[in-house]
Write a protein that holds these residues in place. Structure first.
Motif, PDB file in Angstrom:
ATOM      1  N   GLN A 191     -13.499 -65.599  -5.415  1.00  0.00           N
ATOM      2  CA  GLN A 191     -14.778 -65.766  -4.748  1.00  0.00           C
ATOM      3  C   GLN A 191     -15.960 -65.488  -5.659  1.00  0.00           C
ATOM      4  N   LEU A 192     -15.769 -64.630  -6.649  1.00  0.00           N
ATOM      5  CA  LEU A 192     -16.884 -64.237  -7.507  1.00  0.00           C
ATOM      6  C   LEU A 192     -17.005 -65.098  -8.757  1.00  0.00           C
ATOM      7  N   THR A 193     -15.970 -65.816  -9.128  1.00  0.00           N
ATOM      8  CA  THR A 193     -16.022 -66.649 -10.337  1.00  0.00           C
ATOM      9  C   THR A 193     -16.112 -68.125  -9.950  1.00  0.00           C
ATOM     10  N   GLN A 194     -16.438 -68.937 -10.968  1.00  0.00           N
ATOM     11  CA  GLN A 194     -16.560 -70.373 -10.740  1.00  0.00           C
ATOM     12  C   GLN A 194     -15.199 -71.017 -10.486  1.00  0.00           C
ATOM     13  N   GLN A 212     -16.910 -67.881 -15.298  1.00  0.00           N
ATOM     14  CA  GLN A 212     -18.125 -67.688 -14.512  1.00  0.00           C
ATOM     15  C   GLN A 212     -19.288 -68.286 -15.288  1.00  0.00           C
ATOM     16  N   PRO A 213     -20.224 -68.880 -14.584  1.00  0.00           N
ATOM     17  CA  PRO A 213     -21.326 -69.556 -15.290  1.00  0.00           C
ATOM     18  C   PRO A 213     -22.213 -68.561 -16.007  1.00  0.00           C
ATOM     19  N   LEU A 214     -22.782 -69.018 -17.113  1.00  0.00           N
ATOM     20  CA  LEU A 214     -23.735 -68.183 -17.844  1.00  0.00           C
ATOM     21  C   LEU A 214     -25.084 -68.212 -17.125  1.00  0.00           C
ATOM     22  N   PRO A 215     -25.806 -67.114 -17.161  1.00  0.00           N
ATOM     23  CA  PRO A 215     -27.130 -67.114 -16.522  1.00  0.00           C
ATOM     24  C   PRO A 215     -28.086 -68.033 -17.259  1.00  0.00           C
ATOM     25  N   ILE A 257     -15.662 -66.878 -20.262  1.00  0.00           N
ATOM     26  CA  ILE A 257     -14.247 -66.971 -19.929  1.00  0.00           C
ATOM     27  C   ILE A 257     -13.590 -65.623 -20.195  1.00  0.00           C
ATOM     28  N   CYS A 258     -12.859 -65.162 -19.201  1.00  0.00           N
ATOM     29  CA  CYS A 258     -12.090 -63.933 -19.339  1.00  0.00           C
ATOM     30  C   CYS A 258     -10.620 -64.295 -19.222  1.00  0.00           C
ATOM     31  N   GLU A 259      -9.798 -63.946 -20.239  1.00  0.00           N
ATOM     32  CA  GLU A 259      -8.379 -64.268 -20.258  1.00  0.00           C
ATOM     33  C   GLU A 259      -7.554 -63.002 -20.478  1.00  0.00           C
ATOM     34  N   VAL A 260      -6.471 -62.873 -19.727  1.00  0.00           N
ATOM     35  CA  VAL A 260      -5.514 -61.789 -19.925  1.00  0.00           C
ATOM     36  C   VAL A 260      -4.138 -62.420 -20.073  1.00  0.00           C
ATOM     37  N   ALA A 305     -15.305 -51.709 -22.743  1.00  0.00           N
ATOM     38  CA  ALA A 305     -15.402 -52.522 -23.958  1.00  0.00           C
ATOM     39  C   ALA A 305     -15.962 -53.904 -23.635  1.00  0.00           C
ATOM     40  N   ALA A 306     -15.553 -54.443 -22.512  1.00  0.00           N
ATOM     41  CA  ALA A 306     -16.064 -55.758 -22.121  1.00  0.00           C
ATOM     42  C   ALA A 306     -17.553 -55.693 -21.820  1.00  0.00           C
ATOM     43  N   THR A 307     -17.981 -54.579 -21.150  1.00  0.00           N
ATOM     44  CA  THR A 307     -19.400 -54.441 -20.833  1.00  0.00           C
ATOM     45  C   THR A 307     -20.237 -54.356 -22.100  1.00  0.00           C
ATOM     46  N   GLU A 308     -19.734 -53.613 -23.086  1.00  0.00           N
ATOM     47  CA  GLU A 308     -20.465 -53.494 -24.359  1.00  0.00           C
ATOM     48  C   GLU A 308     -20.547 -54.854 -25.069  1.00  0.00           C
ATOM     49  N   GLN A 309     -19.469 -55.639 -25.011  1.00  0.00           N
ATOM     50  CA  GLN A 309     -19.489 -56.950 -25.668  1.00  0.00           C
ATOM     51  C   GLN A 309     -20.496 -57.879 -24.994  1.00  0.00           C
ATOM     52  N   LEU A 310     -20.583 -57.766 -23.702  1.00  0.00           N
ATOM     53  CA  LEU A 310     -21.561 -58.586 -22.995  1.00  0.00           C
ATOM     54  C   LEU A 310     -22.973 -58.204 -23.383  1.00  0.00           C
ATOM     55  N   ALA A 311     -23.192 -56.938 -23.596  1.00  0.00           N
ATOM     56  CA  ALA A 311     -24.519 -56.486 -24.031  1.00  0.00           C
ATOM     57  C   ALA A 311     -24.861 -57.066 -25.389  1.00  0.00           C
ATOM     58  N   LEU A 312     -23.878 -57.102 -26.297  1.00  0.00           N
ATOM     59  CA  LEU A 312     -24.119 -57.701 -27.613  1.00  0.00           C
ATOM     60  C   LEU A 312     -24.477 -59.182 -27.486  1.00  0.00           C
ATOM     61  N   TRP A 313     -23.869 -59.845 -26.521  1.00  0.00           N
ATOM     62  CA  TRP A 313     -24.150 -61.278 -26.336  1.00  0.00           C
ATOM     63  C   TRP A 313     -25.398 -61.514 -25.487  1.00  0.00           C
ATOM     64  N   GLY A 314     -26.005 -60.427 -24.965  1.00  0.00           N
ATOM     65  CA  GLY A 314     -27.172 -60.593 -24.115  1.00  0.00           C
ATOM     66  C   GLY A 314     -26.835 -61.095 -22.736  1.00  0.00           C
ATOM     67  N   LEU A 315     -25.628 -60.793 -22.250  1.00  0.00           N
ATOM     68  CA  LEU A 315     -25.188 -61.263 -20.932  1.00  0.00           C
ATOM     69  C   LEU A 315     -24.998 -60.102 -19.965  1.00  0.00           C
ATOM     70  N   GLU A 316     -25.946 -59.151 -19.965  1.00  0.00           N
ATOM     71  CA  GLU A 316     -25.813 -57.996 -19.103  1.00  0.00           C
ATOM     72  C   GLU A 316     -25.747 -58.378 -17.627  1.00  0.00           C
ATOM     73  N   GLU A 317     -26.347 -59.511 -17.265  1.00  0.00           N
ATOM     74  CA  GLU A 317     -26.357 -59.917 -15.861  1.00  0.00           C
ATOM     75  C   GLU A 317     -24.953 -60.201 -15.329  1.00  0.00           C
ATOM     76  N   THR A 318     -24.059 -60.554 -16.210  1.00  0.00           N
ATOM     77  CA  THR A 318     -22.703 -60.886 -15.779  1.00  0.00           C
ATOM     78  C   THR A 318     -21.782 -59.673 -15.816  1.00  0.00           C
ATOM     79  N   ALA A 319     -22.310 -58.498 -16.171  1.00  0.00           N
ATOM     80  CA  ALA A 319     -21.442 -57.332 -16.395  1.00  0.00           C
ATOM     81  C   ALA A 319     -20.683 -56.931 -15.142  1.00  0.00           C
ATOM     82  N   PHE A 320     -21.340 -56.926 -13.972  1.00  0.00           N
ATOM     83  CA  PHE A 320     -20.675 -56.431 -12.759  1.00  0.00           C
ATOM     84  C   PHE A 320     -19.462 -57.290 -12.422  1.00  0.00           C
ATOM     85  N   VAL A 321     -19.641 -58.624 -12.404  1.00  0.00           N
ATOM     86  CA  VAL A 321     -18.522 -59.516 -12.065  1.00  0.00           C
ATOM     87  C   VAL A 321     -17.454 -59.438 -13.141  1.00  0.00           C
TER      88      VAL A 321
END
Length: 776
Positions: free
Chosen positions: A751-754, A771-774, A720-723, A673-689
């Motif tokens: 190590q992977l996030t800001q 994590q920073p936006l591309p 920003i990712c919050e749980v 679900a998070a990966t799909e939301q990133l696609a909607l926002w055009g942030l596919e580059e951040t999907a792996f992290v």
């Protein structure tokens, strides 16, 4: 009965030939008893021949009733028509007329007698010395013909006429010269009428006492007293020097200047006086002439004074230097000054006396004051040097106080600026504008501060505070408190809890100083947190004025909240207030220097602040300027900090939220679900992290936390990712051993996030990672 002079005529045979009424009153013998008798019969002891030979002396007479009389007698020989001796005339004044005549003639003060037409009748020796001529040259002359000073003539003649016409004595003071004196003197003059036995006024007597020295001593003392109130009215070096020359000219000098060593006007320590010429900067001068002809150095310019000159000599020797026309040092100094002067040689014959006095305070030489006499004919005397030294010492202390104040103020201002935000950090929750105005009062720089602190979840912390007191210590305390607020804010404490910890810190700082600085370490503070997702403003205050909120549409009002006690009081709670704000609201945070002043009503000033904030403005910067122009007085008595924040909101299109069931099998679902939301926002580059962060944080919440669990992605200036979960236990980053099967998840997230962290909430805790936006 009035005594008159006793006159006795003695013929050539030593017999009494004449007996006056005064002689009868003196001896009691009527004329019929003594005329024709030998004069020696009247004497008690000595013979008459001794008196006649000497011409005068003291004789002892035998009164008619038998008692002895001693008096001074004068004998004047008388000749007949053919020139042969005919006898003597003896005179005696029992009332002391002879002694009075001697006292008149030998008096130290100038005494004169005038007839009613203002002609000289008699002068004593002192009066003749003042007029410069013998008594015979003045007797019978009309007074105005003998004095050239028109003003002195007019005043003296007026008083003579007044006494002659009214018969009443006159006493007055005059400042005038005389034919034989080289300068004007101060005279205390008394005139009184002289009357005959009948009471008719016959003449006018005058006595003039020269009290010039006492007059100048009083003038110097008055100047010193005036200096105590007129020099050092401001803690400004240049203005203090100007006050000194304003006091000196024209009462003490025709021209006065103050030159200071360059380090006095800066922040350097006093250096040793160099060999050779002494360089100083002209900071003040004043002249009796409108065009200031004695000015050889322009204001603000530096000039090198050569060693023989009075200013350089005064600086090097640390004493007053007097120099008069004709002396070698004076001639050389005057030549150098005339060469520098714009008028050149046209001023060469002006100055005739100069005095240079060093300005020394607390054992340090600051500069030199130079006084010149040009039109004033008096040369500087030793008494003038004593006065100049006393006046210069007072002025030097005031200049040194101003120098020290300026140095401390500059230091405190530099410290204050270094501790305040040099540039506000980037964040998207609010648009901000700010102003900081240091106090212009003599109290010095205060401890006001403001700050903007980015927080997790796109939130922002807004801070304003005020440390009690002024000066470097308050600025340093402000820096410690600002650092403490940023540290506590980084822990994501709510406003009321943050102020509680800050209050404890101030109390500890006070106790560390043995209670000596409790008052100075006291402070007020307002801390607010704005969440652009919920659009809620949460704030708490510690003795600080409530902020003003301007809603869209121009409605401005103070936020209703409990102010709480100032920091450092301890023992009392702080209460938080929450308010939901529409997007575009303006929050105005300020220190009390903006609205409080001894001459202003705080409530009325706050109303004026609300009115100005509600008025339309092109930008926040313009609104800041409008507030300061409308609310601040011309001379603020305290520091002022103003922080304006215009709120923004993150809409639903920039926030994605999911409720997570406590089932480990659902982790993959929410990762997708998070990966799909990133696609909607055009942030596919951040999907792996992002997938790795979501997987780790959701897994930890399911395994170690408590439901309900919520996942939220926020697209702000960063991703920003919050749980969140209901457990209050926070995770801790640790290093896994080589054979451990887990424990590396948070290490990978870090190590992977800001940045990442956790914050406690009313329902539990929230773990977040940014994590920073591309670049796009």
């Amino acid at each position: 009965m009035r005594h008159v002079a006793a006159v006795v005529i003695i013929d050539a045979l030593g017999r009494v030939a004449g007996w006056s009424e005064g002689a009868r009153q003196l001896t009691g013998h009527p004329a019929g008893e003594v005329v024709g008798r030998p004069a020696a019969d009247l004497l008690a002891q000595q013979t008459l021949g001794e008196l006649l030979t000497m011409g005068s002396g003291t004789v002892a007479l035998r009164h008619r009733d038998g008692h002895r009389i001693e008096l001074s007698v004068t004998a004047c020989p008388v000749t007949g028509a053919d020139g042969t001796p005919a006898g003597h005339v003896l005179t005696a004044d029992p009332s002391g007329t002879a002694l009075a005549a001697q006292a008149f003639q030998q008096a130290s003060m100038s005494m004169s007698v005038f007839d009613l037409q203002q002609r000289y009748l008699r002068l004593n020796d002192a009066a003749c010395a003042v007029m410069g001529v013998a008594e015979e040259a003045l007797t019978g002359r009309f007074f105005p013909e003998t004095v050239a000073d028109v003003e002195y003539n007019r005043g003296f003649q007026h008083h003579l006429r007044e006494v002659a016409e009214t018969g009443r004595p006159v006493r007055y003071e005059s400042f005038a010269g005389s034919p034989t004196l080289n300068r004007e003197h101060h005279w205390s003059i008394e005139m009184w009428p002289l009357r005959a036995e009948s009471g008719e006024q016959t003449a006018v007597a005058m006595a003039a006492f020269d009290n010039t020295e006492q007059y100048w001593a009083r003038r110097r003392l008055a100047l010193l007293n005036e200096a105590a109130t007129n020099i050092g009215t401001t803690l400004d070096v240049v203005r203090t020097a100007e006050e000194l020359v304003e006091l000196l000219v024209p009462r003490y000098a025709d021209f006065a200047s103050v030159d200071l060593l360059d380090w006095v006007l800066g922040a350097d320590e006093p250096p040793a006086v160099p060999e050779g010429a002494v360089e100083m900067r002209r900071v003040a001068h004043r002249s009796t002439s409108p065009d200031n002809p004695a000015t050889a150095v322009a204001l603000g310019r530096t000039e090198a004074y050569q060693p023989p000159s009075p200013p350089a000599q005064a600086i090097r020797e640390g004493r007053v230097v007097r120099s008069q026309a004709g002396e070698p040092s004076f001639v050389q100094w005057l030549a150098e000054r005339n060469a520098r002067s714009p008028g050149g040689s046209r001023h060469r014959d002006g100055a005739h006396s100069v005095i240079a006095v060093p300005l020394r305070a607390r054992g340090t030489t600051l500069g030199v004051a130079v006084c010149i006499r040009k039109t004033n004919p008096d040369e500087y005397a030793p008494d003038d040097a004593v006065f100049a030294e006393e006046l210069a010492s007072r002025a030097a202390v005031c200049i040194d106080n101003a120098r020290r104040f300026a140095r401390e103020r500059d230091t405190a201002l530099a410290l204050q600026h270094s501790l305040l935000p040099q540039g506000l950090p980037g964040q998207a929750a609010v648009e901000v504008a700010h102003r900081y105005l240091p106090s212009g009062s003599l109290a010095g720089i205060g401890g006001d501060w403001f700050d903007v602190i980015p927080l997790s979840g796109g939130r922002v912390g807004l801070v304003v505070g005020d440390v009690v007191g002024h000066g470097i210590r308050s600025s340093a305390t402000m820096g410690r408190l600002r650092t403490a607020v940023r540290t506590l804010a980084d822990v994501d404490l709510p406003p009321d809890e943050l102020l509680t910890h800050l209050d404890d810190l101030v109390t500890h700082l006070s106790s560390d100083n043995n209670g000596e600085e409790v008052a100075e370490l006291g402070a007020t503070c307002l801390y607010a947190v704005y969440d652009p997702v919920s659009r809620r403003l949460s704030l708490a205050a510690a003795g600080h004025p409530a902020p003003v909120v301007v809603l869209p549409g121009g409605v401005a009002q103070s936020v209703p909240m409990a102010a709480g006690p100032p920091l450092g009081v301890g023992g009392l709670p702080f209460e938080a207030t929450e308010q939901e704000l529409p997007e575009g609201s303006v929050v105005a945070l300020y220190t009390d220097g903006l609205v409080e002043d001894r001459d202003r009503d705080p409530e009325g000033t706050t109303d004026e602040l609300c009115r100005v904030l509600a008025a339309s403005a092109g930008s926040l910067e313009e609104l800041c300027d409008n507030v300061l122009k409308a609310v601040l007085p011309e001379q603020p008595g305290d520091d002022v900090a103003l922080l304006l924040a215009c709120t923004r909101a993150l809409g639903a299109d920039r926030v994605a939220t999911w409720d997570v069931p406590p089932d480990p099998a659902q982790v993959a679902v929410f990762r997708q679900a998070a990966t799909e939301q990133l696609a909607l926002w055009g942030l596919e580059e951040t999907a792996f992290v992002t997938e790795l962060v979501v997987s780790e944080l959701v897994t930890n919440a399911i395994r170690y936390g408590e439901p309900p669990i919520q996942l939220r992605l926020i697209r702000d200036r960063a991703l920003i990712c919050e749980v969140s979960d209901a457990s209050s236990t926070s995770p801790h980053l640790r290093r896994a051993h080589a054979y451990d099967e887990g424990g590396r998840g948070l290490l990978l997230v870090a190590q992977l996030t800001q940045r990442w962290g956790s914050r406690h909430t009313a329902a539990g805790k929230t773990i977040w990672a940014e994590q920073p936006l591309p670049d796009t």
